[in-house]
Structure formats: C-alpha cells, structure tokens
Design a protein around this motif. Structure first.
Motif, mmCIF file in Angstrom:
data_model
loop_
_atom_site.group_PDB
_atom_site.id
_atom_site.type_symbol
_atom_site.label_atom_id
_atom_site.label_comp_id
_atom_site.label_asym_id
_atom_site.label_seq_id
_atom_site.Cartn_x
_atom_site.Cartn_y
_atom_site.Cartn_z
ATOM 1 N N ASP A 165 0.856 -1.174 0.000
ATOM 2 C CA ASP A 165 0.000 0.000 0.000
ATOM 3 C C ASP A 165 0.899 1.232 0.000
ATOM 4 O O ASP A 165 2.113 1.117 -0.100
ATOM 5 N N VAL A 219 -2.863 -8.828 -3.111
ATOM 6 C CA VAL A 219 -3.453 -8.192 -4.288
ATOM 7 C C VAL A 219 -4.206 -9.255 -5.084
ATOM 8 O O VAL A 219 -5.419 -9.391 -4.950
ATOM 9 N N GLU A 244 -5.574 -14.103 -2.128
ATOM 10 C CA GLU A 244 -6.486 -13.798 -1.030
ATOM 11 C C GLU A 244 -5.802 -14.091 0.286
ATOM 12 O O GLU A 244 -5.895 -13.327 1.237
ATOM 13 N N ARG A 298 -7.359 -14.820 -5.854
ATOM 14 C CA ARG A 298 -8.589 -14.055 -6.031
ATOM 15 C C ARG A 298 -9.345 -14.616 -7.244
ATOM 16 O O ARG A 298 -8.739 -14.950 -8.263
ATOM 17 N N PRO A 338 -5.164 -1.640 -13.003
ATOM 18 C CA PRO A 338 -6.218 -0.654 -13.233
ATOM 19 C C PRO A 338 -6.159 0.015 -14.615
ATOM 20 O O PRO A 338 -7.152 0.550 -15.081
ATOM 21 N N TYR A 384 -11.769 -3.571 -14.424
ATOM 22 C CA TYR A 384 -10.897 -3.737 -13.270
ATOM 23 C C TYR A 384 -11.650 -4.396 -12.120
ATOM 24 O O TYR A 384 -12.819 -4.091 -11.877
ATOM 25 N N TRP A 385 -10.933 -5.273 -11.417
ATOM 26 C CA TRP A 385 -11.606 -6.065 -10.389
ATOM 27 C C TRP A 385 -11.914 -5.287 -9.114
ATOM 28 O O TRP A 385 -12.712 -5.744 -8.290
ATOM 29 N N LYS A 386 -11.308 -4.115 -8.914
ATOM 30 C CA LYS A 386 -11.676 -3.311 -7.748
ATOM 31 C C LYS A 386 -12.794 -2.373 -8.170
ATOM 32 O O LYS A 386 -12.601 -1.529 -9.034
ATOM 33 N N GLU A 445 -3.097 3.888 -8.880
ATOM 34 C CA GLU A 445 -4.396 3.230 -8.995
ATOM 35 C C GLU A 445 -5.558 4.153 -8.605
ATOM 36 O O GLU A 445 -6.599 4.147 -9.239
ATOM 37 N N GLU A 446 -5.359 4.949 -7.556
ATOM 38 C CA GLU A 446 -6.472 5.742 -7.025
ATOM 39 C C GLU A 446 -6.513 7.165 -7.571
ATOM 40 O O GLU A 446 -7.216 8.017 -7.024
#
Lengths: 516, 306
Positions: free
Chosen positions: A70, A78, A81, A97, A191, A210-212, A511-512
C-alpha cells in the motif's frame, strides 16, 4: 535605400515577434487525463526484466502481483487472497482471487501464475530479475484458484518477494504471443491498460473491467520523461502535468506560495551512508570509524543536501523498513570526541583518503559537505565522483576483497522488497562482498551473519524481528558505515489531483488517481 | 557530374571503415562493464555472465569487431542492450525529431543570419551594422539552457501560449528551434558580414560601381554571390553539428533527440546504440561535405567538379 531599411526593420521585428505571434492552443488534455512528469525514460515494460524504479512504476499501472504494497509500503494481498506458509518456510500455498481477467481477456488463475513465474525464472530467458526467483523450486497448480510454491531452501521473506514488482503476473496469452517482445506489449490485471509508448511518452488507459469496483477514477495516465528539473516544474506550473517526481529540494521555494500546487514529502526507505572499507587501514580500526560518525553534523547534512526533507539514520535500517530497530545510543555531532578517538587510534593529525560517490549534482553536494566536515577533524578526503560505468567497474566488479580499491564510498540503498532481509543481507553479510552483492564495506561479523541467516530460515514474523534486532545492534556497534540520513521522496502535484503516491522505495502508485 | 558523385561516394568507404575501427575501439575501451550495468546491483555473477554472452561480448575483441562490422554493413544493427528494442528503431524514433528541428532552425537562422550579415556589411559602421552586431554578440553569448528556461517561464508558465516541451505539434518547435537557431544565426551574421566586407573591397566591385550599377545590385548580385562560399561551408558544418543532436536543448525542452540518446547510451554502455549513432553521424558528415562541394559549384561556376 528606403526599401532596404524597411526590409531590415521587418526582419528585426519578425525575429522578435515570431514567438509572440503564436496562438495558444496547447494543454488540450481532456478532463480525466492525468499527466505525470518523471525525470527519465521508461526503459521497458516487462517487470521481470527491469531494475530501475521508473520503469517499475510504469509497469505498476498495468501489472499486478499476488502481493503488493500500500502507499505506506505495508504488505497487502493483491491477486492472492491468503497464503498458508509451512513452519519451515519451505512451502507456500497461495489462494487466489477469483473472477479476475487480464487485459487481453485471458482468465487469471493458478496456471497463469505458474506460466508467468516459470517464464521469469527460466535461465534461458536471461531476464534481469531471475535472481529474485532463485528460491523457487517448483510451482504446482493445486486447483484453478490455488498454487503451491515449494522452495529450494527456507526463505522467510518469501512473501515479500511475491510483493516485488518483478513478480507481477503477465497474461499467459501475451507470453505465448509476444515471447521476447513481451516488454513492449504488456498485459496484466491492473487498473490501466497499455495504450502507447513512443519517444519519451507512455500512455495507459482505464481498464473498464478492473476487479476493484469504482477504480480507476481517471480515463488515462500519461507518463512523460522530462529530465530537466526546471522544465519539469514548469510543466506543473503551466498545467501540462498534474504530478511531477522528483521535485528538486532546491526549487521548493519557487513554488511554495503557488496556490495551485502542493509539495509532497513522503518518507522513504533510502539509507544514505559512506561505506568504509573495514579491511583497509585506517578504517580497520573501529575508533576511526566511530570518529568519522561523530565528525558529521547529520542534521546539517540533511539540510544542505536534501533541503531538510528526511530523517537522520538511527539504525542500520531506515525507520520505514519492516524489521527496523532503533538503536539506543546514536553518534551525535561531536568533533572534539572525533578528534580524541582519532588520536587514540594513532592518527592525531588525521589522514588522507579518497571519497568516492555518484556524479549527480546532489551526490556531489553530499560529498563536498562531508569533505568539509571531515576536514574539521583533520581528515582530508578528496571528492571523486564516479560516472556510473566507472563505478560499476571500480566498485562492483571487484573479483576478490584483496583487489578492492574502494576506501570510502558515499552511496544509498533502498531495499526493493521492502523487507529487512534485503536491507541487511546485500550490505552486511560476509557472503555479499562484490561482485556477488553490495557489501562494499567488506564487513564481516559472525554474529551478524548468524542473525541474517536465522532471519531467512523462518517465516515467523516475531522471530524474524528478533533476529534483525540482533543484527542491527551488532552492525551499529561495529560501524562499517558513516550512517547519514534517510531522505524523503519529494514530489509536487496539482491541488486538483489526488490518489497518486510515491512509495518509500521511490516507485509510485497511481491506482487511485482522481481529478477534482 | 554523376561520375564525380559516384567516385566521391566510393571514396567514403575507406573513411567509414577507419571510423568504424576507431568507434569500436573507443567504445570498448571505455571503463565499465555493460553486462554488469545491465544486470544491476542485485544480480548474481552467473546472471551477469549469461547477459555478457547474450550481448556477444565474450569472444576476443577482433572477432567481436568483425561480427559487428559485418552486421553493420548489412544494416543489421542488433538490439539495444538497455531497452532490447532494435537499434534501428531506437535511433529512428529520435532521428526525425532531430532532423526536423535541425532543418527548421537552420532555415530561419540562415535566412536571418545572412540577411543581417549583408545589411551590416552594406551599412558598415552605420546603425544597421551596430544593431546587427549587437544581435550577433548576444546571440552567441546567451547560454542555451538559460535562454530556454526563460522562454519556458515566459511563454508557457506566465502566458500559457506554448507547451513547455515535448514533441508533436508545430507549437513544440517554436522555442527549441528559436533557442537552437539563435546562436547559429548570430555566427552566420558575423561570418556573412566579414565575407561581405572583404568582397566589397575587390576590384570588380569597384568596377561595377564605376559602370554605374545600382548599389542594390552591387550588393545582392556582385558581392553576395561571391561572399557565399565561406557561408556555405559554415552552413554545412553547422548542419552537421546540429544533426548530432543538441543535448542542452533536448534536455531543457524534453525533445526526443539523438544528443540525449547518445549521452544516455554512453552512461549505460549501450554499445550497439553508441556505435550505430556515431556511425550515423559520420555518414551524415560525409554526405554533407559532398553536398557542400556541389553547392560551391552552383554558387561559383568557376569551380569545376572533376
């Protein structure tokens, strides 16, 4: 005659007016497109074949690993899991995941992990990061969502390796299709998707699948190479870039009062130091090494070299690296004590030695400051900046310790796995002398060696912390370095932008990213 | 004319051969191990050996040379050891930005420089001469990086008219070509002026004036044409230099040119790229020299190409 005069006037006028007559049609970036200006070129986009932070940053926008970091460089799962590690640190069962797809449509599953890792570790592919895969013996597909990784030897920091960007997973379809050219056709689960890369500009676009959920928040990110410090800053001021890194500390004053931009200082895991060759006179005497530590005003060093952004090292590891253990007593600035120690060691009038280091402006500034500090206690060092290739030949490519000509080497280290092992073993382990690794102080101590080895042979975090505490205490006592500072990563951004972070190791997370 | 060109071109082969030996020897004599640099500080000795083999750097030096020279002659330039991109591509994507920037800068700098030079020469000692020479002296004295940053600050940061740097649209050309061309124009102006002044003192110019030829014709026809010979030489030289890339301009304006590529390649010991780039520069110079010789004959028919 008149016409000639007229001609002259027009010419002169034109030469002045030409740049003025140009219309203003640039900065036509649509909303949602973020431009990040960095100081160098992207070299490649295959994370298993890279060793520079900037290219790794670029791959992070597109390719992800089982684990990652992070923004504070804490380890996070990531594409994994969870993981069950055997107590002997030899076997790791990773649960993956579900429901993730690569940009090219291939599903992410156990076979994809196996394919990607086996490609990276295959010696025939000659990839630069193969060494990081060295612990792996086999990768078995247990079922679609589970892989079991078995190691050749116990390796307690293995999950940190999994978080290293070199372990990012490429689509098996892209691997089969592009082979050696994978680095120009990246396809991952990240992403952003690859759009284009040509002459100094890399563009990635939003991954709609994207998975998030809810991410990413911008349509595209463009990474532009802008080597000149002033020009990079100008890009930010002119609104052509929303994020610039690095931000040169000496230019902070220029933009401090600009209402549209923020300077961001983020802690790093860089350790800056002078390695002292403990096999050579006069540095074989611990009192000399202590003296040099007392001779440097490290707070002043931080101010002069890094504009005050950072902290003074109070352990062999920088404070943000996992496993860091603060040492109870430091080496405060005390020139009188330094002189006394030198006299005690038989050098009442000091000595002369060459101080080597990199040839960047900031590195030379550091060396000059040290030169002046050492001179105050009678130690005359000559500042010798080495060009990268010369440094490689003189410092790293030394066949045996007896051949080493390095006496004092001013340099820095950032543990790319974010773990104490990689912050200690390459630098202080007796089997890490050049050309194997980076122990340029040629430091060897059985207590340190044993602790470093013990930390590797267990996956138990409590026990590992204990081992690294022992190692750091011993190293601090043996002072193979002049311990200096851990400088911040300085960047600057538009106030409208959020969500881009410089990690402590100098790589970046985007990413964010979001624009107001 | 054609046989002349063919002979001149054939004559460049031994030159290029000599250059190739020199370049290869020079590059390989640089301290520093490219395999080590490519592998990075964290690699194992075995990795480094593998990379060295991959790069073809493990045989005796003369076999390495023969292999490289043979491949180069067939335009097989190999791959960059830094980016693993084909060398032709690495150089190709930077060659055109450098070429266009050179051409744009040279055109305006030559027109302006020669123009100012002629006017200064004609009006020697008068105000136009003084103004012209102030321009010339300032032009050569402005450091490129300083001027570049000032321009960026004014036109990009304060006024927002032009992009700070990069390559793409015509706006990207304005500041780099101005900065790059300014010193060229200044040198041109000085050179033209002195050539002009010299020719003006020639007997045939006096004769022309005595015949009553208008001053304007004396200047532009009788004098300029003869004064052009040294100017052509200078233009050729400057053109060749600029084609080698302009590190300072490229750095300040983030221009993807050949100068920075060369510096980056040298610090990375990217042998294939360094060698190919220097060979390219040599070929360019040889061709420019040839073009200059041909232009001499155009400017002055007394010079025959034999």
């Amino acid at each position: 005659m008149l016409r000639r005069k007229l001609f002259l006037r027009t010419t002169l006028l034109l030469s002045v007016a030409l740049p003025l007559a140009v219309s203003a049609a640039h900065s036509a970036y649509a909303a949602g497109d973020v431009v990040v200006a960095l100081d160098n070129n992207v070299i490649g986009l295959d994370p298993a074949d890279l060793n520079d932070n900037l290219s790794m940053t670029a791959t992070r926008t597109m390719l992800q690993g089982l684990y990652g970091f992070d923004k504070d460089m804490k380890l996070i799962p990531v594409l994994a899991e969870s993981t069950d590690a055997s107590p002997d640190a030899l076997s790791y069962v990773v649960h993956l995941r579900k429901g993730v797809v690569f940009h090219d449509g291939a599903p992410f599953n156990a076979l994809a992990v196996k394919t990607s890792f086996e490609r990276a570790m295959n010696p025939e592919n000659h990839l630069k990061r193969a060494a990081l895969y060295d612990p792996i013996k086999t990768i078995e597909v247990v079922n679609d969502n589970t892989v079991e990784i078995t190691l050749k030897y116990p390796f307690g920091a293995f999950i940190n390796n999994l978080a290293h960007q070199a372990y990012a997973i490429s689509s098996p379809k892209a691997i089969a299709e592009y082979g050696k050219d994978l680095g120009r056709h990246p396809s991952g689960t990240g992403p952003y998707k690859f759009v284009s890369w040509a002459t100094d500009t890399l563009k990635v676009g939003k991954n709609e699948h994207y998975w998030k959920p809810g991410l990413p928040g911008v349509d595209s990110i463009t990474i532009r190479s802008t080597p000149e410090n002033g020009a990079r800053l100008a890009m930010l001021q002119a609104g052509e870039a929303q994020y610039i890194y690095p931000m040169p500390p000496e230019l902070v004053k220029v933009i401090e009062r600009d209402p549209k931009v923020d300077v961001v200082a983020a802690h790093s895991i860089y350790a800056r130091f002078v390695a002292l060759n403990v096999m050579r006179k006069p540095f074989n005497d611990v009192r000399v090494r202590q003296a040099l530590n007392y001779a440097v005003d490290k707070n002043a060093f931080l101010k002069v070299v890094f504009g005050g952004y950072g902290v003074v090292l109070d352990a062999p590891l920088p404070a943000n690296l996992s496993g860091y253990s603060k040492q109870p007593t430091g080496y405060p600035y005390d020139p009188a004590k330094a002189k006394a120690l030198l006299a005690e060691a038989g050098y009442p009038n000091g000595f002369e030695a060459p101080l080597w280091g990199g040839n960047s402006t900031i590195s030379q500034r550091g060396m000059q400051f040290l030169q002046q500090q050492f001179a105050a206690v009678g130690v005359k060092v000559s500042v010798e900046p080495l060009e990268a290739g010369v440094a490689a030949a003189k410092v790293w490519n030394v066949k045996a310790p007896e051949d080493a000509t390095t006496l004092m080497y001013y340099t820095g280290w950032s543990a790319s796995t974010g773990d104490a092992d990689w912050g200690l073993r390459p630098l202080f382990y007796s089997k890490a002398f050049p050309p194997n690794l980076f122990n340029v102080a040629y430091y060897a101590n059985p207590v340190t060696d044993a602790a470093i080895e013990a930390g590797l042979t267990t996956a138990d975090p409590v026990k590992r912390t204990e081992d690294y505490k022992t190692a750091q205490a011993q190293i601090w006592k043996d002072v193979p370095w002049v311990f200096l500072v851990s400088d911040d990563n300085l960047s600057a951004k538009s106030k409208q932008l959020s969500g881009i972070y410089v990690l402590p190791d100098g790589q970046m997370l985007m990413e964010e990213a979001a624009l107001k | 004319m054609l046989t002349y060109l063919a002979r001149r071109l054939a004559g460049t082969i031994p030159v290029l051969l000599a250059v190739s030996i020199f370049v290869f020897g020079f590059v390989h004599a640089l301290p520093g191990d490219p395999a080590r640099l490519e592998a990075g500080p964290e690699a194992s000795p075995a990795d480094i050996e593998a990379i060295r083999h991959d790069m073809g750097l493990d045989g005796p030096i003369w076999t390495q040379y023969l292999r490289w020279a043979g491949n180069t002659a067939q335009f097989k330039l190999g791959r960059s050891s830094k980016t693993r991109q084909p060398v032709a591509e690495v150089i190709g994507e930077r060659f055109f930005p450098t070429l266009w920037l050179t051409i744009v800068s040279m055109i305006w700098a030559t027109v302006l420089g020669v123009g100012i030079g002629v006017l200064s020469g004609v009006g020697r000692g008068r105000w136009q001469d003084k103004t012209g020479m102030v321009f010339a002296i300032s032009g050569v004295s402005f450091p490129g990086f300083w001027l570049g940053l000032l321009l960026i600050d004014l036109f990009s940061v304060r006024l927002g008219w032009l992009p700070t740097g990069g390559y793409g649209s015509w706006q990207n050309f304005v500041m780099p070509s101005f900065t790059l061309g300014l010193s060229v124009a200044a040198v041109m102006a000085r050179f033209t002026r002195s050539a002009f002044v010299e020719i003006m003192a020639e007997d045939y110019v006096r004769t022309a004036r005595m015949k009553g030829v208008p001053e304007r014709l004396v200047a532009w026809k009788h004098t300029l044409r003869n004064a052009l010979i040294p100017v052509i030489t200078l233009t050729g030289l400057q053109f060749g230099f600029l084609l080698g890339g302009a590190v300072v301009i490229e750095t300040v304006f983030s221009w993807p040119g050949l100068g920075r590529l060369l510096i980056d390649s040298v610090s990375f010991r990217d042998y294939p790229v360094i060698q190919a780039e220097i060979m390219l520069f040599s070929v360019e110079f040889v061709l420019i020299n040839l073009a200059v010789d041909v232009l001499y004959a155009v400017a002055n028919p007394e010079i025959r190409l034999k």
